[in-house]
Design an enzyme around this catalytic site. Structure first.
Site, mmCIF file in Angstrom:
data_model
loop_
_atom_site.group_PDB
_atom_site.id
_atom_site.type_symbol
_atom_site.label_atom_id
_atom_site.label_comp_id
_atom_site.label_asym_id
_atom_site.label_seq_id
_atom_site.Cartn_x
_atom_site.Cartn_y
_atom_site.Cartn_z
ATOM 1 N N HIS A 96 0.866 -1.194 0.000
ATOM 2 C CA HIS A 96 0.000 0.000 0.000
ATOM 3 C C HIS A 96 0.900 1.241 0.000
ATOM 4 O O HIS A 96 1.973 1.240 0.613
ATOM 5 C CB HIS A 96 -0.902 -0.011 1.240
ATOM 6 C CG HIS A 96 -1.993 1.006 1.186
ATOM 7 N ND1 HIS A 96 -1.763 2.333 1.448
ATOM 8 C CD2 HIS A 96 -3.303 0.907 0.868
ATOM 9 C CE1 HIS A 96 -2.907 3.007 1.304
ATOM 10 N NE2 HIS A 96 -3.856 2.163 0.944
ATOM 11 N N GLU A 98 0.785 3.855 1.612
ATOM 12 C CA GLU A 98 1.116 4.361 2.947
ATOM 13 C C GLU A 98 2.274 3.565 3.550
ATOM 14 O O GLU A 98 3.119 4.119 4.248
ATOM 15 C CB GLU A 98 -0.138 4.306 3.845
ATOM 16 C CG GLU A 98 -1.142 5.376 3.442
ATOM 17 C CD GLU A 98 -2.584 5.048 3.775
ATOM 18 O OE1 GLU A 98 -2.852 4.110 4.527
ATOM 19 O OE2 GLU A 98 -3.473 5.763 3.253
ATOM 20 N N SER A 214 -10.607 7.005 -2.907
ATOM 21 C CA SER A 214 -11.841 7.772 -2.636
ATOM 22 C C SER A 214 -13.080 7.204 -3.335
ATOM 23 O O SER A 214 -13.960 7.967 -3.717
ATOM 24 C CB SER A 214 -11.635 9.247 -2.993
ATOM 25 O OG SER A 214 -10.605 9.811 -2.207
HETATM 26 C C1 PEP Z 1 -7.024 2.928 0.506
HETATM 27 O O1 PEP Z 1 -6.697 3.068 1.665
HETATM 28 O O2 PEP Z 1 -6.576 1.966 -0.127
HETATM 29 C C2 PEP Z 1 -7.966 3.873 -0.097
HETATM 30 C C3 PEP Z 1 -8.256 3.748 -1.354
HETATM 31 O O3 PEP Z 1 -8.490 4.832 0.732
HETATM 32 P P1 PEP Z 1 -9.705 5.851 0.382
HETATM 33 O O4 PEP Z 1 -10.809 5.025 -0.208
HETATM 34 O O5 PEP Z 1 -10.086 6.432 1.714
HETATM 35 O O6 PEP Z 1 -9.175 6.859 -0.570
#
Ligand code: PEP
Length: 250
Positions: A96, A98, A214
């Site tokens: 990911h 992050e 999102s």
């Molecule tokens: C994610 O964490 O993989 C993600 C897509 O988050 P969000 O839907 O909040 O953008």
């Protein structure tokens, strides 16, 4: 053969064990859709209670990360076979953005984890995606192709056929800014073409490619109707009743 959609929630670092069970109880009836694979990727400490709470439902449980070693002196890490498999985990989110950004994970680390996940029958959901700067510089596909090619090094075609890749433009994660349907489809199709080059057409046709960034109940129907988008990886909206609407996007 049509690919089955896979819609996964990524809870990130949210929900205590008791809150996690309450959320599963709330979402259970809302995500009861056998036409799609529904996966809840939850924090490590929530895995055991969530597996228990999800018993007898269509919800499959995933981890948000794991280590590429099996056991030993790796304080704070999670073992794929000894912990995830034993706990009933079927999927694991790997690479990911992050984890790449805050924990320094490289494509090589992600590759080692993918190989280890396959070794133990856990399906990897490998994330890839560009920054806004890379998009503006026109190098989106070069960057993503590298993430995919290195991430899948040593993965056999039969394994790759069962894998999931999540295309998540970094500028769209948690920002409320969804990629346009055209942008998302273009990159997902590009990832499929890359898989066809590395493996073959049959593998490219079988692998599932999600869009993430999102996604919400309003944007899911059009995104998931695209030829190369086989579902979504959903962050924020997976923590509320909206996730039921996303799972039942049709
Ligand atoms: C994610 O964490 O993989 C993600 C897509 O988050 P969000 O839907 O909040 O953008």
């Amino acid at each position: 053969m049509a690919r089955k959609k896979i819609i996964a929630g990524n809870w990130k670092m949210n929900k205590t064990p008791s809150e996690a069970v309450a959320l599963v109880e709330e979402l259970k009836p809302l995500v009861a859709n056998e036409d799609v694979d529904v996966v809840f990727c939850v924090p490590a400490i929530d895995i055991v209670p969530v597996v228990e709470a999800a018993k007898g439902t269509n919800i499959q449980v995933g981890a948000e990360n794991m280590y590429f070693e099996e056991s030993g002196a790796y304080t704070g890490e999670i073992s794929p076979p000894n912990m995830l498999v034993d706990a009933g985990v079927k999927y694991v989110v790997l690479g990911h953005s992050e984890r790449r950004e805050y924990f320094g994970e490289t494509n090589e680390d992600v590759n080692k984890k993918i190989l280890k996940a396959f070794e133990h029958g856990i399906t990897p959901i490998m994330c890839c995606g560009e920054t806004l700067q890379q998009r503006e510089q026109g190098v989106t596909m070069d960057f993503i192709r590298q993430q995919v090619k290195v991430g899948f090094q040593g993965v056999t075609a039969d394994q790759a056929k069962t894998a999931v890749i999540a295309y998540e433009p970094i500028w769209a994660i948690g920002t409320g800014k969804t990629a346009t349907t055209e942008q998302a489809e273009e990159v997902c199709a590009g990832i499929r073409a890359c898989i066809a080059e590395v493996y073959d057409e049959a593998t490219a046709e079988a692998i599932r490619i999600q869009y993430g960034g999102s996604v919400n109940a309003a944007t899911a129907p059009e995104l998931f109707a695209q030829a190369d988008i086989d579902g979504g990886l959903v962050g924020g909206a997976s923590l509320k009743a909206d996730f039921g609407k996303i799972v039942n996007y049709k």
